[in-house]
Design a protein around this motif. Structure first.
Motif, PDB file in Angstrom:
ATOM      1  N   ALA A 308     -52.847 -45.393 -76.646  1.00  0.00           N
ATOM      2  CA  ALA A 308     -51.505 -45.903 -76.377  1.00  0.00           C
ATOM      3  C   ALA A 308     -50.635 -45.795 -77.622  1.00  0.00           C
ATOM      4  O   ALA A 308     -49.456 -45.427 -77.548  1.00  0.00           O
ATOM      5  N   THR A 309     -51.211 -46.100 -78.767  1.00  0.00           N
ATOM      6  CA  THR A 309     -50.470 -45.974 -80.029  1.00  0.00           C
ATOM      7  C   THR A 309     -50.156 -44.516 -80.322  1.00  0.00           C
ATOM      8  O   THR A 309     -49.046 -44.168 -80.751  1.00  0.00           O
ATOM      9  N   ARG A 310     -51.128 -43.670 -80.060  1.00  0.00           N
ATOM     10  CA  ARG A 310     -50.944 -42.232 -80.326  1.00  0.00           C
ATOM     11  C   ARG A 310     -49.789 -41.662 -79.510  1.00  0.00           C
ATOM     12  O   ARG A 310     -49.020 -40.828 -79.999  1.00  0.00           O
ATOM     13  N   HIS A 311     -49.632 -42.129 -78.242  1.00  0.00           N
ATOM     14  CA  HIS A 311     -48.573 -41.610 -77.371  1.00  0.00           C
ATOM     15  C   HIS A 311     -47.314 -42.476 -77.404  1.00  0.00           C
ATOM     16  O   HIS A 311     -46.407 -42.262 -76.603  1.00  0.00           O
ATOM     17  N   ARG A 312     -47.312 -43.485 -78.279  1.00  0.00           N
ATOM     18  CA  ARG A 312     -46.148 -44.360 -78.464  1.00  0.00           C
ATOM     19  C   ARG A 312     -45.740 -45.055 -77.166  1.00  0.00           C
ATOM     20  O   ARG A 312     -44.562 -45.118 -76.803  1.00  0.00           O
ATOM     21  N   LEU A 313     -46.738 -45.581 -76.458  1.00  0.00           N
ATOM     22  CA  LEU A 313     -46.451 -46.312 -75.230  1.00  0.00           C
ATOM     23  C   LEU A 313     -45.915 -47.701 -75.565  1.00  0.00           C
ATOM     24  O   LEU A 313     -46.381 -48.346 -76.503  1.00  0.00           O
ATOM     25  N   THR A 314     -44.945 -48.147 -74.783  1.00  0.00           N
ATOM     26  CA  THR A 314     -44.456 -49.515 -74.939  1.00  0.00           C
ATOM     27  C   THR A 314     -45.461 -50.476 -74.302  1.00  0.00           C
ATOM     28  O   THR A 314     -46.302 -50.059 -73.486  1.00  0.00           O
ATOM     29  N   PRO A 315     -45.401 -51.773 -74.641  1.00  0.00           N
ATOM     30  CA  PRO A 315     -46.307 -52.737 -73.994  1.00  0.00           C
ATOM     31  C   PRO A 315     -46.199 -52.720 -72.472  1.00  0.00           C
ATOM     32  O   PRO A 315     -47.213 -52.825 -71.777  1.00  0.00           O
ATOM     33  N   ALA A 316     -44.969 -52.566 -71.949  1.00  0.00           N
ATOM     34  CA  ALA A 316     -44.793 -52.537 -70.491  1.00  0.00           C
ATOM     35  C   ALA A 316     -45.448 -51.301 -69.890  1.00  0.00           C
ATOM     36  O   ALA A 316     -46.113 -51.370 -68.839  1.00  0.00           O
ATOM     37  N   GLU A 317     -45.284 -50.153 -70.539  1.00  0.00           N
ATOM     38  CA  GLU A 317     -45.915 -48.921 -70.040  1.00  0.00           C
ATOM     39  C   GLU A 317     -47.428 -49.035 -70.113  1.00  0.00           C
ATOM     40  O   GLU A 317     -48.139 -48.568 -69.199  1.00  0.00           O
ATOM     41  N   PHE A 318     -47.934 -49.656 -71.174  1.00  0.00           N
ATOM     42  CA  PHE A 318     -49.385 -49.815 -71.312  1.00  0.00           C
ATOM     43  C   PHE A 318     -49.944 -50.714 -70.219  1.00  0.00           C
ATOM     44  O   PHE A 318     -51.025 -50.464 -69.692  1.00  0.00           O
ATOM     45  N   ARG A 319     -49.205 -51.771 -69.842  1.00  0.00           N
ATOM     46  CA  ARG A 319     -49.668 -52.650 -68.760  1.00  0.00           C
ATOM     47  C   ARG A 319     -49.746 -51.895 -67.436  1.00  0.00           C
ATOM     48  O   ARG A 319     -50.677 -52.093 -66.653  1.00  0.00           O
ATOM     49  N   VAL A 320     -48.779 -51.023 -67.192  1.00  0.00           N
ATOM     50  CA  VAL A 320     -48.822 -50.206 -65.978  1.00  0.00           C
ATOM     51  C   VAL A 320     -50.026 -49.267 -66.021  1.00  0.00           C
ATOM     52  O   VAL A 320     -50.745 -49.096 -65.031  1.00  0.00           O
ATOM     53  N   THR A 343     -38.864 -50.507 -61.299  1.00  0.00           N
ATOM     54  CA  THR A 343     -39.216 -50.631 -62.722  1.00  0.00           C
ATOM     55  C   THR A 343     -40.551 -49.952 -63.004  1.00  0.00           C
ATOM     56  O   THR A 343     -40.696 -49.219 -63.996  1.00  0.00           O
ATOM     57  N   VAL A 344     -41.534 -50.196 -62.150  1.00  0.00           N
ATOM     58  CA  VAL A 344     -42.850 -49.581 -62.347  1.00  0.00           C
ATOM     59  C   VAL A 344     -42.760 -48.065 -62.235  1.00  0.00           C
ATOM     60  O   VAL A 344     -43.382 -47.328 -63.011  1.00  0.00           O
ATOM     61  N   ARG A 345     -41.975 -47.561 -61.283  1.00  0.00           N
ATOM     62  CA  ARG A 345     -41.824 -46.109 -61.149  1.00  0.00           C
ATOM     63  C   ARG A 345     -41.159 -45.516 -62.394  1.00  0.00           C
ATOM     64  O   ARG A 345     -41.537 -44.430 -62.851  1.00  0.00           O
ATOM     65  N   THR A 346     -40.202 -46.239 -62.963  1.00  0.00           N
ATOM     66  CA  THR A 346     -39.558 -45.774 -64.201  1.00  0.00           C
ATOM     67  C   THR A 346     -40.573 -45.711 -65.343  1.00  0.00           C
ATOM     68  O   THR A 346     -40.606 -44.739 -66.124  1.00  0.00           O
ATOM     69  N   GLN A 347     -41.410 -46.738 -65.450  1.00  0.00           N
ATOM     70  CA  GLN A 347     -42.432 -46.749 -66.496  1.00  0.00           C
ATOM     71  C   GLN A 347     -43.475 -45.663 -66.256  1.00  0.00           C
ATOM     72  O   GLN A 347     -43.998 -45.068 -67.211  1.00  0.00           O
ATOM     73  N   LEU A 348     -43.760 -45.380 -65.000  1.00  0.00           N
ATOM     74  CA  LEU A 348     -44.723 -44.327 -64.679  1.00  0.00           C
ATOM     75  C   LEU A 348     -44.167 -42.965 -65.099  1.00  0.00           C
ATOM     76  O   LEU A 348     -44.894 -42.127 -65.653  1.00  0.00           O
ATOM     77  N   ARG A 349     -42.872 -42.743 -64.865  1.00  0.00           N
ATOM     78  CA  ARG A 349     -42.263 -41.472 -65.305  1.00  0.00           C
ATOM     79  C   ARG A 349     -42.310 -41.357 -66.826  1.00  0.00           C
ATOM     80  O   ARG A 349     -42.543 -40.264 -67.365  1.00  0.00           O
ATOM     81  N   ALA A 350     -42.121 -42.470 -67.509  1.00  0.00           N
ATOM     82  CA  ALA A 350     -42.207 -42.444 -68.972  1.00  0.00           C
ATOM     83  C   ALA A 350     -43.633 -42.109 -69.422  1.00  0.00           C
ATOM     84  O   ALA A 350     -43.824 -41.378 -70.403  1.00  0.00           O
ATOM     85  N   LEU A 351     -44.626 -42.645 -68.709  1.00  0.00           N
ATOM     86  CA  LEU A 351     -46.020 -42.337 -69.032  1.00  0.00           C
ATOM     87  C   LEU A 351     -46.286 -40.841 -68.891  1.00  0.00           C
ATOM     88  O   LEU A 351     -46.927 -40.223 -69.740  1.00  0.00           O
ATOM     89  N   PHE A 352     -45.788 -40.249 -67.804  1.00  0.00           N
ATOM     90  CA  PHE A 352     -45.979 -38.814 -67.601  1.00  0.00           C
ATOM     91  C   PHE A 352     -45.332 -38.028 -68.739  1.00  0.00           C
ATOM     92  O   PHE A 352     -45.915 -37.085 -69.282  1.00  0.00           O
TER      93      PHE A 352
END
Length: 370
Positions: A308-320, A343-352
C-alpha cells in the motif's frame, strides 16, 4: 525497578553470549529484576536448547525437569483455567494461583520452599509450533521475604522477548547444524533458500534452493558475487539489515517477489559472526539469510501494508482493498464502512490507476499473497 534494558540486550549479542554464556546473561537479568534466581529451560529438552540457571535455581533445575515439571502447580493452574500463554507473554505466578493455594501443594512443600522460592514471573520464549526452536521458558524467582514481582517488571521482561527469542533461535540453529554434521552439509539439505553473507553482502555460500530461486528468476539479484536484491528489498535495505544483525543478532524483512508467483517472502537474517562452526568455514561471514514462503497472517498484513505504501494508497483506498481481499463486494464494503457506493467505486478506480490492475481479480491476486 532496576532492570537496565540496554545492558540486558547487550548481554544477548552473540559475542557477549560466547564469552559470558547463558548463565551469565541470566545473572544480569536476575540482578536487574532483584530476583534471587532464574532459569532458562525446556521441559522437553532438544538439541540446542540451553538449560541454564543462576542463584537459587542453580542446583535445582535438573531436579525440576526430571521430577517436578509434571507437577508444577503454576502451569497446572493455567491449564485448569484454560489460559493460553503465547510466546512473548510474561505471567506472574500470583496471577494464576494464590499464595494460599500454592502453599497447600506438595510442589511448594517439597520443592519450592526448600529452594527459597515463593514468587515467580515467567516469560514464554517460544510456542509449541515454533519452527525454529522448541517450547522454552524463562523464569525468575523471589523468596517469601521479598515482595511479589510488579506489573512494570513483568512488562519490562516482555519488552526483552524479541532479543531473547532471537538469541535462543540462533543457538538452536547452531546446535542443530553441529548435530547434523558440518555446517555446509547442513545448509545443503535445507529445503529453504539460504545464503551465507559477509557484511557487504558478498556471497560466501548459497545452497541448492537458493540457486534455484536465483535461476527462476523471482527477483533475486546478484552483481559481481554480491547479493544486490531480493524482490523489492534492494541493495541499500539489504546492507541495512546486515548492519542491524551485527547489533541485534537477527532481523527480518518482508519482500515482494514479482512473477506469476507474486507473493510475500520472509527474509530472516541471523548473525553468525561469532558462531564457531560458521567462522571456521567462512572466517568473514556476517549473517545467514534464509528466505521463507509463504508468509503467515502477521507477515501477510505487513506485506500488504508495504505494498500500500509502495503504491501510495490512501487509508480509504486501503480499506476498500482489504475488503476486496476478504471477498466482499463493493456494495457490501460501502455498507460496512457507512459510505456511498459511488465513493467506493471512485476509490476502486483509484486503486486500478495506482496499481496498474484492470479488474478486481487482479487486485486480489496481486495483494493476496499466498
Amino acid at each position: 525497578m532496576g532492570l537496565d534494558l540496554q545492558r540486558a540486550v547487550a548481554a544477548l549479542r552473540p559475542d557477549a553470549l560466547a564469552d559470558r554464556g547463558w548463565s551469565g546473561m541470566l545473572e544480569i537479568l536476575a540482578k536487574g529484576l532483584d530476583a534471587s534466581g532464574a532459569s532458562l529451560f525446556s521441559v522437553r529438552p532438544a538439541a540446542g536448547v540451553p538449560q541454564a540457571s543462576c542463584g537459587c535455581a542453580r542446583d535445582s533445575l535438573a531436579d525440576y525437569i526430571a521430577q517436578w515439571a509434571g507437577q508444577d502447580e503454576w502451569f497446572a493452574a493455567l491449564q485448569r483455567r484454560g489460559l493460553r500463554v503465547r510466546a512473548g507473554q510474561a505471567v506472574r505466578g500470583s496471577e494464576v494461583l494464590s499464595a494460599q493455594e500454592l502453599r497447600r501443594t506438595a510442589f511448594h512443600a517439597d520443592f519450592l520452599r526448600p529452594q527459597g522460592i515463593e514468587h515467580l514471573v515467567s516469560l514464554r520464549l517460544t510456542d509449541e509450533d515454533d519452527e525454529h526452536a522448541p517450547l522454552a521458558h524463562l523464569s525468575f524467582y523471589r523468596p517469601d521475604s521479598r515482595e511479589d514481582f510488579a506489573q512494570e517488571e513483568r512488562q519490562a521482561l516482555g519488552a526483552l522477548w524479541p532479543q531473547l527469542q532471537q538469541a535462543l533461535r540462533r543457538e538452536v540453529m547452531t546446535a542443530r547444524a553441529a548435530a547434523l554434521g558440518a555446517v555446509e552439509e547442513t545448509l545443503q539439505v535445507l529445503d529453504q533458500p539460504a545464503w551465507v553473507l559477509r557484511a557487504d553482502a558478498w556471497i560466501e555460500f548459497m545452497n541448492p534452493p537458493a540457486h534455484r530461486l536465483v535461476a527462476d528468476p523471482l527477483g533475486v539479484r546478484m552483481v559481481a558475487g554480491r547479493l544486490s536484491g531480493v524482490g523489492d528489498v534492494g541493495q541499500e535495505e539489504l546492507r541495512e539489515a546486515l548492519s542491524r544483525v551485527s547489533v541485534a543478532g537477527s532481523c527480518r524483512r518482508v519482500a515482494c517477489l514479482g512473477s506469476e508467483r507474486a507473493g510475500a517472502a520472509v527474509l530472516q537474517f541471523a548473525g553468525v559472526g561469532a558462531v564457531p562452526s560458521f567462522v571456521q568455514r567462512w572466517p568473514r561471514a556476517q549473517a545467514l539469510l534464509m528466505v521463507r514462503l509463504p508468509a503467515d497472517d502477521e507477515l501477510r498484513a505487513q506485506w500488504r501494508a508495504r505494498m500500500a505504501t509502495r503504491h501510495r494508497l490512501t487509508p480509504a483506498e486501503f480499506r476498500v482493498l482489504l475488503g476486496l481481499l476478504e471477498g466482499e463486494s463493493p456494495a457490501s464494503i460501502a455498507d460496512r464502512l457507512g459510505v456511498s457506493r459511488t465513493t467506493v467505486r471512485t476509490q476502486l478506480r483509484a486503486l486500478f490507476a495506482k496499481t496498474g490492475c484492470t479488474r478486481q481479480a487482479d487486485l486480489v491476486r496481486a495483494f493476496g499473497c499466498p
